[in-house]
Structures are given as structure tokens and as C-alpha cells.
Motif scaffolding. Structure first.
Motif, PDB file in Angstrom:
ATOM      1  N   ASP A 143     -41.978-105.689 -42.336  1.00  0.00           N
ATOM      2  CA  ASP A 143     -42.117-106.386 -43.754  1.00  0.00           C
ATOM      3  C   ASP A 143     -42.637-105.013 -44.642  1.00  0.00           C
ATOM      4  O   ASP A 143     -42.282-105.185 -45.690  1.00  0.00           O
ATOM      5  N   LEU A 144     -43.498-104.308 -44.268  1.00  0.00           N
ATOM      6  CA  LEU A 144     -44.285-103.312 -45.372  1.00  0.00           C
ATOM      7  C   LEU A 144     -43.298-102.314 -45.546  1.00  0.00           C
ATOM      8  O   LEU A 144     -43.315-101.395 -46.550  1.00  0.00           O
ATOM      9  N   ARG A 159     -36.170-109.207 -38.886  1.00  0.00           N
ATOM     10  CA  ARG A 159     -37.581-109.471 -39.375  1.00  0.00           C
ATOM     11  C   ARG A 159     -37.529-111.162 -39.436  1.00  0.00           C
ATOM     12  O   ARG A 159     -38.349-111.674 -39.136  1.00  0.00           O
ATOM     13  N   LEU A 200     -47.396-109.052 -34.023  1.00  0.00           N
ATOM     14  CA  LEU A 200     -48.102-109.085 -35.465  1.00  0.00           C
ATOM     15  C   LEU A 200     -47.835-107.741 -35.990  1.00  0.00           C
ATOM     16  O   LEU A 200     -47.726-107.563 -37.305  1.00  0.00           O
ATOM     17  N   VAL A 220     -54.153-105.447 -39.342  1.00  0.00           N
ATOM     18  CA  VAL A 220     -52.858-104.927 -39.225  1.00  0.00           C
ATOM     19  C   VAL A 220     -52.265-104.132 -40.449  1.00  0.00           C
ATOM     20  O   VAL A 220     -51.995-103.295 -40.673  1.00  0.00           O
ATOM     21  N   ARG A 221     -52.064-105.232 -41.427  1.00  0.00           N
ATOM     22  CA  ARG A 221     -51.492-105.066 -42.723  1.00  0.00           C
ATOM     23  C   ARG A 221     -52.126-104.174 -43.429  1.00  0.00           C
ATOM     24  O   ARG A 221     -51.418-103.174 -44.100  1.00  0.00           O
ATOM     25  N   THR A 222     -53.591-103.957 -43.522  1.00  0.00           N
ATOM     26  CA  THR A 222     -54.260-103.142 -44.067  1.00  0.00           C
ATOM     27  C   THR A 222     -53.919-101.624 -43.799  1.00  0.00           C
ATOM     28  O   THR A 222     -53.788-100.874 -44.545  1.00  0.00           O
ATOM     29  N   GLU A 244     -44.138-107.289 -36.900  1.00  0.00           N
ATOM     30  CA  GLU A 244     -44.029-108.154 -38.317  1.00  0.00           C
ATOM     31  C   GLU A 244     -44.291-107.196 -39.343  1.00  0.00           C
ATOM     32  O   GLU A 244     -43.674-107.324 -40.270  1.00  0.00           O
ATOM     33  N   ALA A 245     -45.572-106.981 -39.296  1.00  0.00           N
ATOM     34  CA  ALA A 245     -46.131-106.018 -40.602  1.00  0.00           C
ATOM     35  C   ALA A 245     -45.423-104.943 -40.740  1.00  0.00           C
ATOM     36  O   ALA A 245     -45.201-104.554 -42.061  1.00  0.00           O
ATOM     37  N   GLU A 274     -40.197-113.555 -37.773  1.00  0.00           N
ATOM     38  CA  GLU A 274     -41.276-114.109 -38.459  1.00  0.00           C
ATOM     39  C   GLU A 274     -41.310-115.499 -38.093  1.00  0.00           C
ATOM     40  O   GLU A 274     -42.319-116.280 -38.022  1.00  0.00           O
ATOM     41  N   ARG A 302     -54.111-110.090 -38.291  1.00  0.00           N
ATOM     42  CA  ARG A 302     -53.085-110.054 -39.099  1.00  0.00           C
ATOM     43  C   ARG A 302     -53.378-109.333 -40.333  1.00  0.00           C
ATOM     44  O   ARG A 302     -52.855-108.341 -40.783  1.00  0.00           O
ATOM     45  N   ARG A 303     -54.470-109.504 -41.253  1.00  0.00           N
ATOM     46  CA  ARG A 303     -54.952-108.822 -42.240  1.00  0.00           C
ATOM     47  C   ARG A 303     -55.087-107.279 -41.870  1.00  0.00           C
ATOM     48  O   ARG A 303     -54.768-106.434 -42.705  1.00  0.00           O
TER      49      ARG A 303
END
Length: 317
Positions: free
Chosen positions: A288-289, A244, A281, A193-195, A284-285, A248, A190-191
């Protein structure tokens, strides 16, 4: 007065990271391509890469036999022209040139390897034609087996397009070995992917807020379906969306399930159940982003984009 241009039967041969898919359509310039036949084989090329990042001999043999089957299906259906292309699994294989040469020598097929940006642009073209000009500024998200494509724009060519190595198959193979996956592995992925996604958000947000956000691909379709969207049997013209908030709620549930349990969810195929968590994941990312509350599912994607581009060239010729 009918059109003097006869319909022609085109086949698109898509060598993707998960499947090799032949889509046969009846098409002519200015008309909506009508699907006539679909032939699919699960190949999982993204998972057949060896430790050096090359597609091994067994993988190449399988690829060649699957392409031969697809060509036979195209011939049986009276296809005039096959448009063959490959995406990230072949694009990034260390031995891509050797693989392409063998495919050409043994099948006669000259696979066109699309760049990530071309994939994003062609998928955007398909979404634009599907939703039309009234959809205004369009943001298109597409999660494949090997990569995530993002494109944004007001015309048929996007103003910004990006391709990130965040495909559901690739991430599952590289980051989520357990079944069910280890919660720590899920957090780490998750970290990551979001980065990765956060790095590209600025390029798109400077262009302003989109009027319409759409998502294409099997992953998004399956996530929308488990969140309550209409079944595919109800046809392509039923509006389907994914919120979303709903996504989530599903992510922790999917993370706690085994692959077998996921395959029993509505609309989730056995072959894709293992990848669904990684896909969720990423979805969702991205929502969100990019600050998106809901996406509408677009039935057209890369294959249709390839067909539309070919028809445009025929018309201009």
C-alpha cells in the motif's frame, strides 16, 4: 568444450530468526547454483530472547546442537566449504558476542553476522540475477522472522536499501499474544507497522517508479499460495504473484482465525501459522505505502545472494 572449472559443493548455513537452514548447492562461477540438499531445524531464536533481550542458556545450547547437526549433514553430503551467517535475532541479542564465542568454541563455526543493509543488498543481488537486466528498476521486499528488508536499484548493487524491525516472528511475539488475536491488538500493530514503513518510503520514492516489484521469503510465498498461486511442487520457474487487492481481502480473514485454522490453509506450515497474520499486515502495508498493485514472488533470496557473492569472489580471485 566443457568448462575446465569443476563444480564445487557449497553449503550456506543460515541462522535466522525462525529457522537454522543449511542449503547445499553445486556451484561454479558463471553457472546457476543447483540445489542439492536442504536441512532445516525450527529454532525460533527471536522468541527465545529473555526480558533483557539476551538469548538464554537453553537457547544457546539448542543453537549449538542444531549447528552441529547441520555440519554433520554438510559433511555427509560432501560439502567443501560452509558459508555460515546469522541475521537479526543474533545481531540484536544483547549477548551476541558471548553467543558467537560459544558457537565458535563448541562447533568451530565462525558465524558472520550480517547487518540489515547487507541482508537487503544480498537479497537484492539474488533477485537481480534471477530476473535479469530486462527487469529494469527493481524494488525488492523481504519479510523475515526478525526484520523487513527493502531494496531498490537498476544495477546489482541497490541504490537504496533499508532494514526495519518488522519481522513476522518478532511482531507476533511482541504484539499479538492472543489466539485468535484481540482485534484491538491487531489494530495497534497495524498502526505501528504503517508508521515504521512510512518513514522510509520517501527515501525510495525519490528514485522513481520501479519497473518490476518482487518479494522473497517464506511469508510472501505462503501469502501468495493462500491467494491462489501455484504450489511449490510445480517448481521454481512457474510465475507466482500476489495482488494487493487479494491480500487486503485475506488480512481480516487471517485476523479472525486461530493458529490451528491458519495451519490448515494451503501451503501454510504449522510452524509458521502463528506468524502469518503479522507477516500479512507488513506485506499489505508495504504494498500500500509503496503504491504497488502486485508483486512477483522470487524463488531466490538471501541464501542464494550469499552463494552468488562467494562465487563472484572466486571468479575475481
Amino acid at each position: 568444450m566443457g568448462s575446465s572449472v569443476p563444480y564445487m559443493r557449497l553449503g550456506v548455513l543460515d541462522v535466522g530468526s525462525n529457522t537454522v537452514h543449511l542449503l547445499v548447492v553445486d556451484a561454479h562461477p558463471g553457472a546457476c547454483p543447483l540445489p542439492a540438499h536442504s536441512h532445516k531445524a525450527e529454532l525460533r531464536l527471536a522468541q527465545l530472547l529473555d526480558d533483557d533481550g539476551a538469548i538464554g542458556p537453553h537457547g544457546v545450547d539448542r543453537l549449538i546442537s542444531v549447528i552441529k547437526e547441520a555440519l554433520q549433514a554438510a559433511e555427509d553430503k560432501g560439502v567443501e566449504e560452509v558459508l555460515p551467517f546469522a541475521t537479526s535475532a543474533v545481531r540484536e541479542a544483547r549477548n551476541a558476542d558471548d553467543v558467537l564465542a560459544r558457537v565458535r568454541a563448541e562447533t568451530g563455526v565462525e558465524l558472520q553476522v550480517l547487518t540489515g543493509a547487507e541482508e537487503a543488498r544480498l537479497t537484492f543481488l539474488a533477485a537481480r540475477r534471477w530476473f535479469g537486466w530486462s527487469s529494469g528498476k527493481l524494488l525488492v521486499l523481504d519479510i523475515g522472522g526478525g526484520s523487513l528488508e527493502v531494496a531498490y536499484g537498476i544495477d546489482e548493487e541497490p541504490d537504496a536499501a533499508a532494514s526495519l524491525p518488522l519481522g513476522a516472528g518478532r511482531l507476533t511475539a511482541g504484539w499479538l499474544p492472543g489466539d485468535p488475536p484481540d482485534p484491538e491488538d491487531v489494530r495497534t500493530l497495524r498502526r505501528h507497522v504503517r508508521t515504521e514503513i512510512a518513514r522510509t518510503v520517501g527515501e525510495f520514492s525519490r528514485l522513481g517508479t520501479p519497473d518490476h516489484v518482487v518479494a522473497t521469503s517464506k511469508t510472501f510465498k505462503q501469502l501468495a499460495r493462500i491467494a491462489g498461486a501455484a504450489r511449490s511442487a510445480e517448481g521454481p520457474y512457474v510465475q507466482r504473484e500476489l495482488k494487493r487487492e487479494s491480500l487486503e481481502g485475506w488480512v481480516p480473514r487471517l485476523a479472525a482465525m486461530t493458529e490451528r485454522e491458519r495451519s490448515e490453509l494451503p501451503g501454510v506450515s504449522e510452524g509458521r501459522a502463528g506468524q502469518l497474520l503479522a507477516g500479512a499486515l507488513v506485506a499489505e502495508a508495504a504494498l500500500d505505502l509503496f503504491g504497488v498493485e502486485r508483486v512477483e514472488i522470487c524463488p531466490w533470496a538471501l541464501r542464494e545472494g550469499v552463494i552468488l557473492r562467494r562465487l563472484d569472489h572466486m571468479e575475481s580471485a
